[in-house]
Structures are given as structure tokens and as C-alpha cells.
Design an enzyme around this catalytic site. Sequence first.
Site, mmCIF file in Angstrom:
data_model
loop_
_atom_site.group_PDB
_atom_site.id
_atom_site.type_symbol
_atom_site.label_atom_id
_atom_site.label_comp_id
_atom_site.label_asym_id
_atom_site.label_seq_id
_atom_site.Cartn_x
_atom_site.Cartn_y
_atom_site.Cartn_z
ATOM 1 N N GLU A 175 -5.103 -8.704 0.979
ATOM 2 C CA GLU A 175 -5.754 -8.384 2.265
ATOM 3 C C GLU A 175 -7.238 -8.155 2.026
ATOM 4 O O GLU A 175 -7.620 -7.492 1.057
ATOM 5 C CB GLU A 175 -5.200 -7.089 2.895
ATOM 6 C CG GLU A 175 -3.850 -7.208 3.526
ATOM 7 C CD GLU A 175 -3.374 -5.894 4.145
ATOM 8 O OE1 GLU A 175 -4.212 -5.093 4.593
ATOM 9 O OE2 GLU A 175 -2.156 -5.684 4.161
ATOM 10 N N GLU B 265 0.808 -1.223 0.000
ATOM 11 C CA GLU B 265 0.000 0.000 0.000
ATOM 12 C C GLU B 265 0.841 1.273 0.000
ATOM 13 O O GLU B 265 0.824 2.045 0.977
ATOM 14 C CB GLU B 265 -0.951 -0.001 1.200
ATOM 15 C CG GLU B 265 -1.903 -1.176 1.226
ATOM 16 C CD GLU B 265 -3.020 -1.037 2.253
ATOM 17 O OE1 GLU B 265 -2.993 -0.074 3.051
ATOM 18 O OE2 GLU B 265 -3.931 -1.883 2.255
HETATM 19 C C1 FCB Z 1 -4.280 -2.053 5.565
HETATM 20 C C2 FCB Z 1 -2.894 -2.373 6.054
HETATM 21 C C3 FCB Z 1 -2.856 -3.427 7.114
HETATM 22 C C4 FCB Z 1 -4.012 -3.308 8.086
HETATM 23 C C5 FCB Z 1 -5.319 -3.183 7.362
HETATM 24 C C6 FCB Z 1 -6.519 -3.088 8.249
HETATM 25 O O1 FCB Z 1 -4.292 -0.755 5.056
HETATM 26 O O2 FCB Z 1 -2.092 -2.806 4.982
HETATM 27 O O3 FCB Z 1 -1.604 -3.374 7.740
HETATM 28 O O4 FCB Z 1 -3.770 -2.291 8.966
HETATM 29 O O5 FCB Z 1 -5.278 -2.056 6.522
#
Ligand code: FCB
Length: 460
Positions: free
Chosen positions: A366, A170
Site C-alpha cells: 500500500e 497491519e
Molecule cells: C492503511 C489501511 C488501509 C487504508 C489506508 C489508508 O492503514 O491498511 O485499509 O485505510 O491505511
Amino acid sequence: MSVRQPADVFPRDFLFGAATAAYQIEGAAREGGRGPSIWDTFSHTPGKVLNGDTGDVADDHYHRLTDDLDLMAELGLESYRFSIAWPRIQATGTGPANAIGLDFYERLVDGLLERGIRPIATLYHWDLPQALGDLGGWTNRATSAAFADYAAIVGRSLGDRVHTWTTLNEPWCSAFLGYGAGVHAPGITDPVASVTAAHHLNLAHGLAIQSLRAEVGDQARFSVTLNMSHLKGQGHRADDAVRQIDGISTRIFLQPMLEGSYPDDVLADTAHLTDWAFVAPGDLEVIHQPLDVLGVNYYFPLTVRALHTSEADASNPGYPGAERIAFVEEPGPRTAMGWNIDPDGLEQLLVDLRTRYPEQPLMITENGAAFDDDLVDGVVDDQRRLDYLRDHVAAVQRAMRRGADVRGYQAWSLFDNFEWALGYSKRFGIVHVDYATQVRTPKASAHWYSELIRRRTLPA
Ligand code: FCB
């Protein structure tokens, strides 16, 4: 006669796993020769993190590695996405490798392989060595070169055993939350610094892929992970509102990485802030590296609208150049983060990516949800998280039926952990962590997820 798989069964090579990040779980912040990172400094600065929480101890994963690996195996994970803490490998971000730090990740990777779990390693999940932060961090071009050296060190020792390498997690958060909004480390609020940081992160990505490829060859897959939202527009210039936010949050990374150019509209939108003189000749060729897989982090949709001339500028420090775009609060179910729940948004995002980059394999690196969990008699009945995960996995499957080439799904997160500026107040884990005792308890969502991995199909 070939054996056909029913359409609702995930392909055998689709990897179901879970994700974490070093600073969020490891603890042992001052052990094994680890140097301080910008997140140590930030979390120890009063007022920056809720309740003054820090990652000093976190889930104490550093000391509980074997038990945690065993738990992953019990859950049946097929992959585990973790990050390597740069300051464990090079305490000050440059110079020779720290053998103790490398050894920790060797044990992690070997432990995963012994248990049949594919390692997905992220090189940078926000914990920049403080010594590099002192020299300007990501606003300093030298940080990109240092990152390439670090990538070479790690590639040399782990390259033959890591299934997928991810350069950055990110970069929008690193650049725009770190240097624009200032809500993440290093806590700077300067729009020009944030755009400069975005370019240096892009450059770091390209350089790191080059050094990893030089060390590892074709034995591994190479990737980057971007946070992406499904954007919806409202109002009189809805398309323009979407275009601007998409530009400064996603296309500023995606287009140089996958096409070798910065989007003209992003250059135009930010022209009043910077002339982009930090882009040196040849940079875009370096940034433009073939990717075996593009990592997608998806949590929520966003609705935006262009302001009318009568309205004052919006305050969007994380989106420089988009001062005339406002975020619209949507009704509907939300997680404990206040994020709207919209699995269809994930389906649409994946289909849109497939339309724009038809040849690019994707992986959900994620996806997950924070809810306020209760541990009662050793049980966490997190039905809302289970529903969230089930509905989003179903959305991935619908996108795959519509042609998206998705190679895996990594739930965020394996464990409850340090949720950055919100500290330990938000629980994302499928495994509950009691921070006083460090006892791990798989929640109902974890049991459901294990079952999904075993069956490879969602119950009707
Ligand atoms: C993302 C991050 C991760 C976590 C999630 C909830 O932005 O990559 O580390 O904090 O959000």
C-alpha cells in the site's frame, strides 16, 4: 549477446497493481450468509465513525464485480490486492465454510486470472467475525487457532490460483488502534489487552502460514503486510525515542516473524504493563515462518523525541510502554489525512529493511494519498495524488538501485472507499466513486498509472 534493460526500466516481473480491502469496498453486509464483523458493530455504534458512516453499501463492489474487474483490466493492472472477509466464509468465525461466500472470491480470483491480473489475497484486513469478538477477539488465544482453520478453508478452495497470500494487514492497527487507542474496532482502550492482541496476531500469522502451506504447497507465495513509517529522532535522546517507537510498532511483529524472538527492549519497555505470560512455549517457533515476500505499507514519516524529566507523560495509547516519547509535528506538505509527504522516507525505509534483512524480498502493498477531489464534467484532475504516486514510485526505484529487492507496488487504493473511522470523508482512490450513483471515474492519477504500467519507466 544478452539484451540489457536500461537502468530506469522496472523489471518485467515487478508487479504494478492496486489494493483494496473487503469491508472498505464490498458492501452487501448482510447478504450471501455473511455474518457481522467487529467493524459492522463498531461503525453502527454512534460516535465511532465520522458522520455515522458504515460499510453496509460502501462501493457495492459485491454486486459490481464484473464491471470492476473490467475496469482493472482497462487500467492495465498487473496485480490486484484484495482482502477476503472472514465472516463471509465463516459467519461466526468457526464451523463449516459458507459456499456462497467462497463462490464470491472464486469468481473474483477467476475473473482476475481471465484478465491476466495476479491475485494477491489478504486473509485478514480487520473484519473479525463478531462472534469471535464476543469471546475476547484477539485477546483470546482461541482466535489464532480459529484463524488457522479459516486459512485452511480458503487455501483449499483458492490455493492453486492465488499468486501471493498475505496473512494479516497491519497487525499494529488491529492490536494497538483496536485494543489500545480504541479508535478502531473493537474500540477497547486497555494497554495490556493491546500487547496481548499483538502476540495473538503474531501467532495467528504463523499458524495461518502453516495451514496455507499444508494446503497449497509451493504453488503460491506467502507474506504478511506491516505498516511501516520512516522514523526520525529529535532532541536529547533521539536514538532512544526512535528505538522505542520502532519497537512497539514494527519490531514487535517483524522480529518474531523473521527471527523467532521478541525484541528484548520491547519486553523491557512494557514490563510495567505485562509479564508476557501469554507467550506459550513453542509460540515463537510457530510465528517464525519463512516469508516469500514482506509486504510494506508506507504513507508518511514520523518524527519523535524523548521527553525531558520536567515534562508530563505523553498520551500515546497506540504505543504502550512509550509513555515518555512524544510525536513532533513537522512542517511541510501534507495530504488530506494530515500526513506529511516524504518519498525519501520510503527510499530510506526500504534500504534499512534491506540492511537488516538482506535476503528478504519486499513488496509495497500500500502507498497512496487522500486529497479532496473535485469531479468536474466527468474529470478528476488529481494532480497532487499523481505527484505523490510518481514521487513514491521513483523512491522505490532509487531504493532498488541501492540494493532493495522490491517485487512490486500496489497503489492504495483502486477506489475511493470507506476509510475506517473517517468514513467516506477521505478519498484515496485512483478511481473516483460517486457514492450516490456508484459511478466509477478513473482520475488523472489512474490514467497516469496505466501509462506507467505500459511503459514501465518513469518519464524523465
Ligand atoms: C492503511 C489501511 C488501509 C487504508 C489506508 C489508508 O492503514 O491498511 O485499509 O485505510 O491505511
